[in-house]
Scaffold this active site. Structure first.
Site, PDB file in Angstrom:
ATOM      1  N   ASP A 189       0.904  -1.146   0.000  1.00  0.00           N
ATOM      2  CA  ASP A 189       0.000   0.000   0.000  1.00  0.00           C
ATOM      3  C   ASP A 189       0.941   1.194   0.000  1.00  0.00           C
ATOM      4  O   ASP A 189       1.561   1.486   1.028  1.00  0.00           O
ATOM      5  CB  ASP A 189      -0.884  -0.006   1.256  1.00  0.00           C
ATOM      6  CG  ASP A 189      -1.867   1.156   1.237  1.00  0.00           C
ATOM      7  OD1 ASP A 189      -1.603   2.154   0.548  1.00  0.00           O
ATOM      8  OD2 ASP A 189      -2.908   1.064   1.897  1.00  0.00           O
ATOM      9  N   HIS A 190       1.064   1.854  -1.150  1.00  0.00           N
ATOM     10  CA  HIS A 190       2.140   2.853  -1.238  1.00  0.00           C
ATOM     11  C   HIS A 190       1.931   4.003  -0.259  1.00  0.00           C
ATOM     12  O   HIS A 190       2.842   4.763   0.020  1.00  0.00           O
ATOM     13  CB  HIS A 190       2.319   3.364  -2.668  1.00  0.00           C
ATOM     14  CG  HIS A 190       1.170   4.175  -3.168  1.00  0.00           C
ATOM     15  ND1 HIS A 190       0.100   3.609  -3.806  1.00  0.00           N
ATOM     16  CD2 HIS A 190       0.926   5.490  -3.126  1.00  0.00           C
ATOM     17  CE1 HIS A 190      -0.758   4.551  -4.119  1.00  0.00           C
ATOM     18  NE2 HIS A 190      -0.292   5.706  -3.724  1.00  0.00           N
ATOM     19  N   HIS A 252      -6.033   2.641   1.686  1.00  0.00           N
ATOM     20  CA  HIS A 252      -5.269   3.744   2.266  1.00  0.00           C
ATOM     21  C   HIS A 252      -5.847   4.280   3.580  1.00  0.00           C
ATOM     22  O   HIS A 252      -5.127   4.549   4.523  1.00  0.00           O
ATOM     23  CB  HIS A 252      -5.196   4.897   1.276  1.00  0.00           C
ATOM     24  CG  HIS A 252      -4.675   4.497  -0.061  1.00  0.00           C
ATOM     25  ND1 HIS A 252      -3.704   3.546  -0.225  1.00  0.00           N
ATOM     26  CD2 HIS A 252      -4.990   4.928  -1.303  1.00  0.00           C
ATOM     27  CE1 HIS A 252      -3.442   3.414  -1.509  1.00  0.00           C
ATOM     28  NE2 HIS A 252      -4.217   4.235  -2.182  1.00  0.00           N
TER      29      HIS A 252
END
Ligand code: NAP
Length: 508
Positions: A189-190, A252
């Site tokens: 999950d960047h 996110h």
């Protein structure tokens, strides 16, 4: 590379990118590898092998990358450095569904190992549509490319979205586990790779003044906003399948919440941190049908006009979207966490497309001072704003604290002021990269702290599944229900005002 540089550099390996001709590879992964290399965080024995269905050889792939790279890197692109390193990029055409492709890949990798002196350690990066995760993992397993030996490791990075509901996420975990052990799987999950998300941990656990007031005794409510001003661009088919809840909340927003709300871990070890994140996610009150109706808001944007005067169409008039689409482009949720720390403190989450700006932030609203001495001077207590701590994730990464100060003059007036910390004022620009640099580097070094474990993924889907179910059973009425470039539907405001809270808008 000198000895000090060698010790910082990741270990030798080949990075194999599935989806090498795709958008993510070009826009994020190749620039991230270039950044890592220029920061001397990659060893000299490193190579990249791209796989995609476009027919071309390594030389043509290098030329294609070379033509495009400067536009993705922007300012500071160093042509000479690129030219000196592009020889480490290889390409192998293949169809991900074709078992032969993996046999060829195995041989191809042996040749690359021989040429680059890499030891047979491979990082498989799946920059592919999610439907290929299962087949690629299984085929890699079948040809032995998932097997580790004492002298080499094998890891797989899986992009979001991870499943589209609880069942599919569980199924995907099972498929991955048939070929790879959990310690080899890095679910990305960047957002967790972003400096400012990690800085939330540094801020909370590295400062003696923060944690003592990080609880229900001092905090009134927490707001997490991830707003995008863009529409869906050319991702209509993906977005129609996903919607804002699957696209953003389950990834996110819950990731950020887990960092904000977790208990201090015993150490900075990956599992110590991830255990605490999962614990707090598990403590969120589950949604039943009643709570889905009362504590969630969904929206879809209509046409609107931006601050610059540009008109944009409604979601249903975007190319590739059906006229009667019921996909949500906005979500707001109220979550309650059943723990001693957070008892009675609502967490409000909000994300949407075509909002007035692109920004992500966490707002901690503190309670009022117990005795409001200035109430008489200002008539009404509510005129004095509560202290707010704003953790800005993007853009303008930083932290600000809003508090009340006396307005200079003979009258005793109090006004809100803001103390601002901007990342770029203190640190050089390289610290605000895309997030992929950190994640690729960590994966090469075997540090899984910022990646999601199987149980983490399943807890997130368990939380969201009742919302998906109720929303499916009761299709939304009155879509579109917010104009593009507004703060979402009216109900999103009411979700807070009914309990006496207000969203913090950055325009305030
Ligand atoms: N793009 C982003 O900024 C971004 C950000 C966060 C996460 N992600 C995630 O990253 C993943 C990749 O996204 P993306 O935007 O890069 O997708 P993309 O542009 O569609 O790239 C996928 C690549 O895989 C190729 N491909 C498809 N089927 C294939 C097959 N059977 N055999 C061989 N190659 C095949 C595609 O070729 P064709 O073009 O010919 O189909 C394309 O080149 C997705 O899971 C996405 O959700 C993307």
């Amino acid at each position: 590379m000198n000895q000090a540089e060698q010790s910082l550099a990741a270990p030798p390996a080949v990075i194999v990118i599935f989806g090498a001709a795709g958008d993510l590879t070009k826009r994020k992964l190749i620039p991230a590898l270039l950044n890592l290399s220029s920061q001397k965080l990659l060893p000299s024995q490193i190579a990249m092998v791209g796989i995609d269905r476009v027919e071309m050889d390594s030389e043509t792939y290098r030329q294609t990358l070379s033509q495009e790279i400067s536009s993705f890197v922007g300012e500071g692109f160093d042509q000479a450095f690129w030219d000196a390193h592009i020889g480490k990029a290889y390409y192998m055409p293949g169809d991900f569904r074709d078992a032969e492709c993996y046999k060829r890949l195995k041989k191809f990798l042996l040749e690359v190992d021989k040429e680059q002196g890499t030891p047979g350690s491979y990082l498989f990066y799946l920059a592919t549509p999610p439907s290929f995760i299962g087949v690629i993992a299984s085929e890699l397993g079948k040809v032995g490319l998932a097997e580790e030996r004492d002298d080499c490791w094998r890891r797989i990075i899986v992009e979001k979205p991870f499943g589209r509901d609880l069942d599919s996420a569980r199924g995907l975990n099972m498929t991955l586990h048939q070929s790879f052990d959990e310690h080899q799987i890095y679910r990305i999950d960047h957002y967790l790779g972003k400096e400012t998300v990690q800085n939330i941990m540094a801020y909370r656990f590295g400062n003696g003044t923060v944690e003592p007031i990080w609880n229900h005794r001092y905090i009134n409510n927490v707001q997490i906003t991830v707003a995008e001003s863009l529409g869906i661009g050319d991702r209509a088919s993906y977005y129609e399948e996903a919607g804002a809840l699957r696209d953003m909340v389950v990834n996110h927003l819950l990731a950020v919440l887990s960092v904000v709300a977790m208990e201090p871990p015993n150490s900075f070890e990956a599992d110590a941190i991830r255990d605490e994140q999962i614990k707090v996610l598990r403590a969120i009150q589950p949604f039943d049908s009643e709570r889905v109706l009362s504590d969630t808001v969904r929206g879809q944007y209509g046409k609107g006009v931006s601050g610059n005067g540009d008109s944009v169409p409604a979601y249903i008039d975007e190319p590739g979207i059906a006229d009667d689409s019921r996909t949500e482009t906005f979500v707001a949720l109220k979550l309650m966490i059943d723990s001693w720390r957070w008892a009675g403190v609502p967490f409000f989450l909000r994300t949407g497309k075509r909002m007035p700006g692109r920004y992500s932030e966490v707002v901690i609203q503190y309670k009022h001072a117990p005795n409001m001495m200035f109430r008489d001077a200002l008539d009404r207590r509510k005129d004095i704003s509560p202290n707010q701590l704003v953790l800005r994730i993007q853009p303008d990464e930083g932290i600000s604290m809003e508090f009340n100060a006396k307005v200079p003059g003979t009258a005793f007036n109090v006004s809100r002021v803001c103390m601002d910390f901007d990342y770029e004022d203190y640190f050089d620009e390289s610290t605000t990269a895309s997030g992929y640099e950190t994640l690729i580097y960590d994966c090469l070094r075997g540090d899984a702290t910022l990646f999601k474990r199987a149980d983490y993924i399943e807890v997130c889907w368990e939380l969201v599944q009742p919302i998906l179910d109720v929303w499916k059973a009761l299709p939304p009425r009155g879509f579109p229900n917010y104009p593009a470039y507004s703060w979402g539907p009216e109900e999103a405001g009411k979700l807070l005002t009914r309990d006496g809270y207000r969203w913090r808008h950055t325009t305030q």
